[in-house]
Motif scaffolding. Structure first.
Motif, PDB file in Angstrom:
ATOM      1  N   ASN A  56      -2.530  -6.131  -7.951  1.00 11.95           N
ATOM      2  CA  ASN A  56      -3.695  -6.855  -8.456  1.00 11.95           C
ATOM      3  C   ASN A  56      -4.978  -6.090  -8.140  1.00 11.95           C
ATOM      4  O   ASN A  56      -5.304  -5.885  -6.962  1.00 11.95           O
ATOM      5  N   PRO A  57      -5.724  -5.641  -9.159  1.00 11.52           N
ATOM      6  CA  PRO A  57      -6.947  -4.846  -8.900  1.00 11.52           C
ATOM      7  C   PRO A  57      -7.980  -5.593  -8.079  1.00 11.52           C
ATOM      8  O   PRO A  57      -8.667  -4.978  -7.238  1.00 11.52           O
ATOM      9  N   ALA A  58      -8.122  -6.894  -8.295  1.00 13.64           N
ATOM     10  CA  ALA A  58      -9.118  -7.666  -7.551  1.00 13.64           C
ATOM     11  C   ALA A  58      -8.767  -7.719  -6.069  1.00 13.64           C
ATOM     12  O   ALA A  58      -9.653  -7.623  -5.207  1.00 13.64           O
ATOM     13  N   LEU A  59      -7.494  -7.861  -5.747  1.00 14.01           N
ATOM     14  CA  LEU A  59      -7.076  -7.883  -4.355  1.00 14.01           C
ATOM     15  C   LEU A  59      -7.249  -6.510  -3.712  1.00 14.01           C
ATOM     16  O   LEU A  59      -7.697  -6.395  -2.565  1.00 14.01           O
ATOM     17  N   ARG A  60      -6.930  -5.466  -4.452  1.00 12.43           N
ATOM     18  CA  ARG A  60      -7.159  -4.117  -3.924  1.00 12.43           C
ATOM     19  C   ARG A  60      -8.650  -3.925  -3.610  1.00 12.43           C
ATOM     20  O   ARG A  60      -8.997  -3.309  -2.600  1.00 12.43           O
ATOM     21  N   GLU A  61      -9.509  -4.441  -4.459  1.00  8.10           N
ATOM     22  CA  GLU A  61     -10.959  -4.318  -4.248  1.00  8.10           C
ATOM     23  C   GLU A  61     -11.381  -5.063  -2.981  1.00  8.10           C
ATOM     24  O   GLU A  61     -12.231  -4.578  -2.215  1.00  8.10           O
ATOM     25  N   LYS A  62     -10.785  -6.225  -2.735  1.00 10.83           N
ATOM     26  CA  LYS A  62     -11.103  -6.982  -1.521  1.00 10.83           C
ATOM     27  C   LYS A  62     -10.656  -6.236  -0.258  1.00 10.83           C
ATOM     28  O   LYS A  62     -11.304  -6.316   0.783  1.00 10.83           O
ATOM     29  N   LEU A  63      -9.540  -5.522  -0.375  1.00 14.21           N
ATOM     30  CA  LEU A  63      -9.002  -4.812   0.780  1.00 14.21           C
ATOM     31  C   LEU A  63      -9.782  -3.539   1.102  1.00 14.21           C
ATOM     32  O   LEU A  63      -9.774  -3.074   2.249  1.00 14.21           O
ATOM     33  N   LEU A  64     -10.462  -2.994   0.110  1.00 14.53           N
ATOM     34  CA  LEU A  64     -11.099  -1.680   0.261  1.00 14.53           C
ATOM     35  C   LEU A  64     -12.079  -1.591   1.438  1.00 14.53           C
ATOM     36  O   LEU A  64     -12.036  -0.621   2.206  1.00 14.53           O
ATOM     37  N   ASP A 176      -6.605 -11.522   7.518  1.00 13.29           N
ATOM     38  CA  ASP A 176      -7.456 -12.641   7.090  1.00 13.29           C
ATOM     39  C   ASP A 176      -7.476 -12.746   5.568  1.00 13.29           C
ATOM     40  O   ASP A 176      -7.360 -13.846   5.002  1.00 13.29           O
ATOM     41  N   ILE A 177      -7.638 -11.607   4.907  1.00  9.43           N
ATOM     42  CA  ILE A 177      -7.691 -11.595   3.438  1.00  9.43           C
ATOM     43  C   ILE A 177      -6.365 -12.060   2.849  1.00  9.43           C
ATOM     44  O   ILE A 177      -6.337 -12.914   1.946  1.00  9.43           O
ATOM     45  N   LEU A 178      -5.279 -11.519   3.357  1.00  8.27           N
ATOM     46  CA  LEU A 178      -3.968 -11.888   2.822  1.00  8.27           C
ATOM     47  C   LEU A 178      -3.654 -13.359   3.076  1.00  8.27           C
ATOM     48  O   LEU A 178      -3.082 -14.045   2.223  1.00  8.27           O
ATOM     49  N   ALA A 179      -4.029 -13.857   4.259  1.00  2.65           N
ATOM     50  CA  ALA A 179      -3.793 -15.270   4.570  1.00  2.65           C
ATOM     51  C   ALA A 179      -4.608 -16.171   3.647  1.00  2.65           C
ATOM     52  O   ALA A 179      -4.112 -17.190   3.146  1.00  2.65           O
ATOM     53  N   ALA A 180      -5.866 -15.790   3.398  1.00  7.77           N
ATOM     54  CA  ALA A 180      -6.720 -16.580   2.503  1.00  7.77           C
ATOM     55  C   ALA A 180      -6.187 -16.603   1.084  1.00  7.77           C
ATOM     56  O   ALA A 180      -6.379 -17.583   0.346  1.00  7.77           O
ATOM     57  N   GLU A 181      -5.480 -15.528   0.696  1.00  7.23           N
ATOM     58  CA  GLU A 181      -4.886 -15.449  -0.636  1.00  7.23           C
ATOM     59  C   GLU A 181      -3.527 -16.154  -0.699  1.00  7.23           C
ATOM     60  O   GLU A 181      -2.894 -16.181  -1.756  1.00  7.23           O
ATOM     61  N   LEU A 183      -0.850 -15.150   0.881  1.00  9.54           N
ATOM     62  CA  LEU A 183       0.182 -14.114   0.835  1.00  9.54           C
ATOM     63  C   LEU A 183       0.765 -13.791   2.200  1.00  9.54           C
ATOM     64  O   LEU A 183       1.715 -13.008   2.291  1.00  9.54           O
ATOM     65  N   LEU A 184       0.197 -14.380   3.262  1.00 13.21           N
ATOM     66  CA  LEU A 184       0.643 -14.057   4.608  1.00 13.21           C
ATOM     67  C   LEU A 184       0.674 -15.304   5.468  1.00 13.21           C
ATOM     68  O   LEU A 184      -0.338 -15.988   5.623  1.00 13.21           O
ATOM     69  N   ASP A 185       1.844 -15.596   6.032  1.00 14.43           N
ATOM     70  CA  ASP A 185       1.997 -16.633   7.046  1.00 14.43           C
ATOM     71  C   ASP A 185       1.917 -15.942   8.402  1.00 14.43           C
ATOM     72  O   ASP A 185       2.859 -15.269   8.824  1.00 14.43           O
ATOM     73  N   ARG A 186       0.795 -16.082   9.085  1.00  9.45           N
ATOM     74  CA  ARG A 186       0.549 -15.322  10.311  1.00  9.45           C
ATOM     75  C   ARG A 186       1.439 -15.761  11.469  1.00  9.45           C
ATOM     76  O   ARG A 186       1.549 -15.041  12.460  1.00  9.45           O
ATOM     77  N   GLU A 187       2.038 -16.930  11.357  1.00  4.22           N
ATOM     78  CA  GLU A 187       2.999 -17.340  12.378  1.00  4.22           C
ATOM     79  C   GLU A 187       4.278 -16.517  12.282  1.00  4.22           C
ATOM     80  O   GLU A 187       4.985 -16.345  13.272  1.00  4.22           O
ATOM     81  N   ARG A 188       4.551 -16.014  11.095  1.00  5.99           N
ATOM     82  CA  ARG A 188       5.824 -15.329  10.861  1.00  5.99           C
ATOM     83  C   ARG A 188       5.695 -13.820  10.716  1.00  5.99           C
ATOM     84  O   ARG A 188       6.635 -13.086  11.030  1.00  5.99           O
ATOM     85  N   PHE A 189       4.542 -13.340  10.232  1.00  2.92           N
ATOM     86  CA  PHE A 189       4.394 -11.920   9.915  1.00  2.92           C
ATOM     87  C   PHE A 189       3.040 -11.379  10.350  1.00  2.92           C
ATOM     88  O   PHE A 189       2.050 -12.106  10.412  1.00  2.92           O
ATOM     89  N   GLY A 190       3.010 -10.075  10.597  1.00  2.00           N
ATOM     90  CA  GLY A 190       1.773  -9.320  10.753  1.00  2.00           C
ATOM     91  C   GLY A 190       1.928  -8.009   9.995  1.00  2.00           C
ATOM     92  O   GLY A 190       3.032  -7.649   9.571  1.00  2.00           O
ATOM     93  N   ILE A 191       0.828  -7.280   9.838  1.00  2.48           N
ATOM     94  CA  ILE A 191       0.876  -6.020   9.099  1.00  2.48           C
ATOM     95  C   ILE A 191       1.282  -4.885  10.034  1.00  2.48           C
ATOM     96  O   ILE A 191       0.673  -4.687  11.086  1.00  2.48           O
TER      97      ILE A 191
END
Length: 220
Positions: A56-64, A176-181, A183-191
């Motif tokens: 997703n280009p918009a998500l890539r832009e948020k991550l930049l 934070d970005i992935l959780a807000a989207e 896409l990430l359950d921080r109780e179960r996963f980290g990057i």
């Protein structure tokens, strides 16, 4: 493949800093790369990983702004993968996930589940003394994701596809970005890390490595 072809692939592979944004990896080729990740080995066979393919280009832009090590790779790569590792609570011997892996994925009989679970629990708490520290447990899971990372990059190189492994990011801010989207359950996963794939825009400089005499010791 011949041995010389495999070495050629290792010589071809480099940390590609910028990709040709006009060239895209086919679905067939990318599925092949991801299959080598899925088939990668892990400690006890517990596969402590998940792979987010961020197209997703918009998500890539948020991550930049919070991914300083991918300033050229995020906008230009054909495929961008965020590799997740499981948390301490996910990797505990009595967790739902580990029990699922032994009973459903590995299809072990109940007595073997008990034996393997006890051996794994002893490993975590005694042999490697991991379990008392949440971050140490996460880093142990992350180390295993690098096996899959290496296999992805090697298999890509074998079919002429470039890659770049990336650790240059603010971990908490990306999470934070992935959780807000959602896409990430921080109780179960980290990057654990990231990796970009595509086709090089420029030819790299020659590969530099220490000699085999400097890094390999045979004990007779």
């Amino acid at each position: 493949m011949r041995k010389d072809q495999i070495i050629e692939a290792y010589q071809f592979r480099h940390a590609c800093k910028e990709f040709d944004a006009a060239k895209k990896i086919t679905n067939e080729d990318f599925d092949f790369i991801m299959e080598t990740a899925r088939l990668s080995p892990s400690s006890f066979g517990f596969e402590p990983w998940n792979f987010l393919v961020v197209q997703n280009p918009a998500l890539r832009e948020k991550l930049l702004p919070v991914t300083w090590g991918a300033q050229k790779q995020l906008p230009t790569s054909s495929h961008f993968v965020i590799v997740l590792a499981r948390t301490k609570q996910e990797m505990a011997a009595d967790s739902d996930y580990i029990q699922h892996m032994m009973k459903d994925t590995q299809a072990l009989p109940e007595n073997v589940v008990q034996q393997k679970g006890a051996a794994y629990d002893h490993f975590l708490k005694n042999d490697f003394a991991l379990f008392d520290d949440e971050r140490v447990m996460f880093e142990w899971a992350s180390r295993q994701t690098y096996i899959a990372l290496g296999n992805m990059m090697t298999s890509a190189a074998m079919i002429g596809i470039d890659s770049c492994p990336i650790e240059g990011f603010a971990k908490e801010k990306v999470e934070d970005i992935l959780a807000a989207e959602g896409l990430l359950d921080r109780e179960r996963f980290g990057i654990a890390c990231m990796v970009a794939f595509g086709y090089r825009k420029n030819e790299p400089r020659g590969k530099t490595r220490q000699s085999k005499e400097e890094v390999i010791r045979f004990i007779g």
